[in-house]
Design an enzyme around this catalytic site. Sequence first.
Site, mmCIF file in Angstrom:
data_model
loop_
_atom_site.group_PDB
_atom_site.id
_atom_site.type_symbol
_atom_site.label_atom_id
_atom_site.label_comp_id
_atom_site.label_asym_id
_atom_site.label_seq_id
_atom_site.Cartn_x
_atom_site.Cartn_y
_atom_site.Cartn_z
ATOM 1 N N TYR A 112 0.834 -1.200 0.000
ATOM 2 C CA TYR A 112 0.000 0.000 0.000
ATOM 3 C C TYR A 112 0.868 1.249 0.000
ATOM 4 O O TYR A 112 2.086 1.177 0.215
ATOM 5 C CB TYR A 112 -0.948 -0.002 1.211
ATOM 6 C CG TYR A 112 -0.280 0.305 2.535
ATOM 7 C CD1 TYR A 112 0.559 -0.617 3.149
ATOM 8 C CD2 TYR A 112 -0.472 1.535 3.166
ATOM 9 C CE1 TYR A 112 1.170 -0.326 4.368
ATOM 10 C CE2 TYR A 112 0.135 1.836 4.382
ATOM 11 C CZ TYR A 112 0.960 0.901 4.967
ATOM 12 O OH TYR A 112 1.580 1.201 6.153
ATOM 13 N N ARG A 143 8.086 4.084 -4.772
ATOM 14 C CA ARG A 143 8.151 3.105 -3.671
ATOM 15 C C ARG A 143 7.108 1.996 -3.870
ATOM 16 O O ARG A 143 7.389 0.829 -3.591
ATOM 17 C CB ARG A 143 7.953 3.805 -2.313
ATOM 18 C CG ARG A 143 8.163 2.862 -1.142
ATOM 19 C CD ARG A 143 8.128 3.569 0.200
ATOM 20 N NE ARG A 143 6.834 4.179 0.473
ATOM 21 C CZ ARG A 143 6.552 4.910 1.546
ATOM 22 N NH1 ARG A 143 7.509 5.127 2.462
ATOM 23 N NH2 ARG A 143 5.359 5.422 1.722
ATOM 24 N N ARG A 201 -7.859 -20.290 -1.941
ATOM 25 C CA ARG A 201 -6.839 -20.149 -0.906
ATOM 26 C C ARG A 201 -5.757 -21.221 -1.031
ATOM 27 O O ARG A 201 -6.049 -22.416 -0.949
ATOM 28 C CB ARG A 201 -7.480 -20.213 0.486
ATOM 29 C CG ARG A 201 -6.483 -19.847 1.588
ATOM 30 C CD ARG A 201 -7.108 -19.870 2.976
ATOM 31 N NE ARG A 201 -6.142 -19.429 3.984
ATOM 32 C CZ ARG A 201 -5.148 -20.197 4.441
ATOM 33 N NH1 ARG A 201 -5.029 -21.443 4.029
ATOM 34 N NH2 ARG A 201 -4.286 -19.718 5.331
ATOM 35 N N HIS A 207 -1.223 -21.300 -0.380
ATOM 36 C CA HIS A 207 -0.046 -20.469 -0.109
ATOM 37 C C HIS A 207 0.748 -20.149 -1.373
ATOM 38 O O HIS A 207 1.321 -19.074 -1.505
ATOM 39 C CB HIS A 207 0.877 -21.152 0.900
ATOM 40 C CG HIS A 207 0.303 -21.187 2.292
ATOM 41 N ND1 HIS A 207 -0.782 -21.949 2.620
ATOM 42 C CD2 HIS A 207 0.659 -20.545 3.424
ATOM 43 C CE1 HIS A 207 -1.074 -21.782 3.904
ATOM 44 N NE2 HIS A 207 -0.210 -20.924 4.418
ATOM 45 N N LYS A 214 6.563 -1.941 1.856
ATOM 46 C CA LYS A 214 5.382 -1.349 2.508
ATOM 47 C C LYS A 214 4.208 -2.323 2.355
ATOM 48 O O LYS A 214 3.291 -2.135 1.546
ATOM 49 C CB LYS A 214 5.076 0.031 1.920
ATOM 50 C CG LYS A 214 4.193 0.856 2.854
ATOM 51 C CD LYS A 214 4.246 2.308 2.489
ATOM 52 C CE LYS A 214 3.193 3.142 3.195
ATOM 53 N NZ LYS A 214 3.301 3.207 4.635
ATOM 54 N N GLU A 260 12.229 2.533 14.268
ATOM 55 C CA GLU A 260 11.277 3.532 13.760
ATOM 56 C C GLU A 260 10.000 3.433 14.582
ATOM 57 O O GLU A 260 9.897 2.635 15.510
ATOM 58 C CB GLU A 260 10.997 3.300 12.273
ATOM 59 C CG GLU A 260 10.324 1.971 11.984
ATOM 60 C CD GLU A 260 10.001 1.759 10.509
ATOM 61 O OE1 GLU A 260 9.839 2.747 9.771
ATOM 62 O OE2 GLU A 260 9.890 0.592 10.113
ATOM 63 N N LEU A 304 11.203 1.462 7.183
ATOM 64 C CA LEU A 304 10.582 1.837 5.922
ATOM 65 C C LEU A 304 11.244 3.126 5.431
ATOM 66 O O LEU A 304 11.488 4.032 6.236
ATOM 67 C CB LEU A 304 9.082 2.081 6.124
ATOM 68 C CG LEU A 304 8.353 2.431 4.834
ATOM 69 C CD1 LEU A 304 8.149 1.194 3.970
ATOM 70 C CD2 LEU A 304 7.011 3.081 5.133
HETATM 71 N N1 PLP Z 1 7.515 3.749 9.041
HETATM 72 C C1 PLP Z 1 6.396 3.006 9.025
HETATM 73 C C2 PLP Z 1 6.408 1.661 9.682
HETATM 74 C C3 PLP Z 1 5.232 3.469 8.402
HETATM 75 O O1 PLP Z 1 4.126 2.707 8.378
HETATM 76 C C4 PLP Z 1 5.248 4.751 7.810
HETATM 77 C C5 PLP Z 1 4.050 5.292 7.157
HETATM 78 O O2 PLP Z 1 3.035 4.658 7.077
HETATM 79 C C6 PLP Z 1 6.413 5.506 7.871
HETATM 80 C C7 PLP Z 1 7.546 4.979 8.481
HETATM 81 C C8 PLP Z 1 6.492 6.884 7.258
HETATM 82 O O3 PLP Z 1 6.493 6.783 5.854
HETATM 83 P P1 PLP Z 1 5.951 7.966 4.942
HETATM 84 O O4 PLP Z 1 6.749 9.172 5.290
HETATM 85 O O5 PLP Z 1 6.203 7.486 3.564
HETATM 86 O O6 PLP Z 1 4.507 8.130 5.262
#
Ligand code: PLP
Length: 287
Positions: free
Chosen positions: A33, A52, A100, A102, A149, A182, A207
């Site tokens: 997403y 991304r 379904r 895997h 993501k 993070e 991320l």
């Molecule tokens: N880290 C994580 C785990 C996130 O889910 C997000 C945003 O959803 C971010 C960092 C920040 O990313 P962005 O600046 O692209 O929103």
Amino acid sequence: MSRIAYVNGQYVRHADAAVHIEDRGYQFADGVYEVCEVWNNQIVDMPRHLDRLGRSLSELSIDWPMSRAAVEFVLRQVVRRNKVHNGIVYIQVTRGVSRRDHFFPPETVAPSIVVTARSSSPAAGQALAETGISVFSYPENRWPRVDIKSIALLPNCLAKQSAKEKGGKEAWYVDADGNVTEGGSTNAWIVTKEGVLVTRPAENGILRGITRAGILDLVAREGLAFEERAFSLEEAYDAREAFVTAATNIAMPVVRIDERVIGNGHPGSVATRLRELFHTATDLKVV
Ligand code: PLP
């Protein structure tokens, strides 16, 4: 006005929008997403978000559901049809609908795409930024590919819920070495006592936030003292400032970590300035 969602080629009433029960997103969290900020009728940093998205899809061997230009068009349309002037636009792509199993489905199965948008109040965000938020540390327990993501966000939900139950707005993951990775849905930053801005390198442990990238452009433009390196929870407790970044909250000052007050307990000047200047360093596409 009723909200509109885009689901697999159609614009439908949000209340009626649905995907099949055998969508692999629903069955396996097999999808990715993006969330883009909508600011003043503009989508912020859409090219970086779509880069991304392409990377996340490619890491998981999921095809684009349609051309990148078509995705851009749909993002704009959904924002426009929902009359979102400030808020977010959300896109989710999964490996599609299949019995379904895997193993990946046959190549004839098309990826599923959903796009939604919703408004938020810039004034409410600003009010929060003027108070600052509390965060709570949480042991890092996610898979090593958090650079993708993926929609598999259960660990993030658990960490954030745990912070909420203690009165916080965000959780900060701390790895086995005692370093902050993070936030549950944000990137983490500190400003040291010496005035140096620090954030962890964008390797696989975090991320690669699009807001983080925008802030880094701003830091370079403004010539701020900056180090891209790991920092420990202990260092964060003693920092002059702390803040988090994400498309949903730009730069949001952190004034408490666990039971510790950060700096003087008020939003720091660096975070506040970066927040003010942020959109001057971004790509803005009018919807
Ligand atoms: N880290 C994580 C785990 C996130 O889910 C997000 C945003 O959803 C971010 C960092 C920040 O990313 P962005 O600046 O692209 O929103």
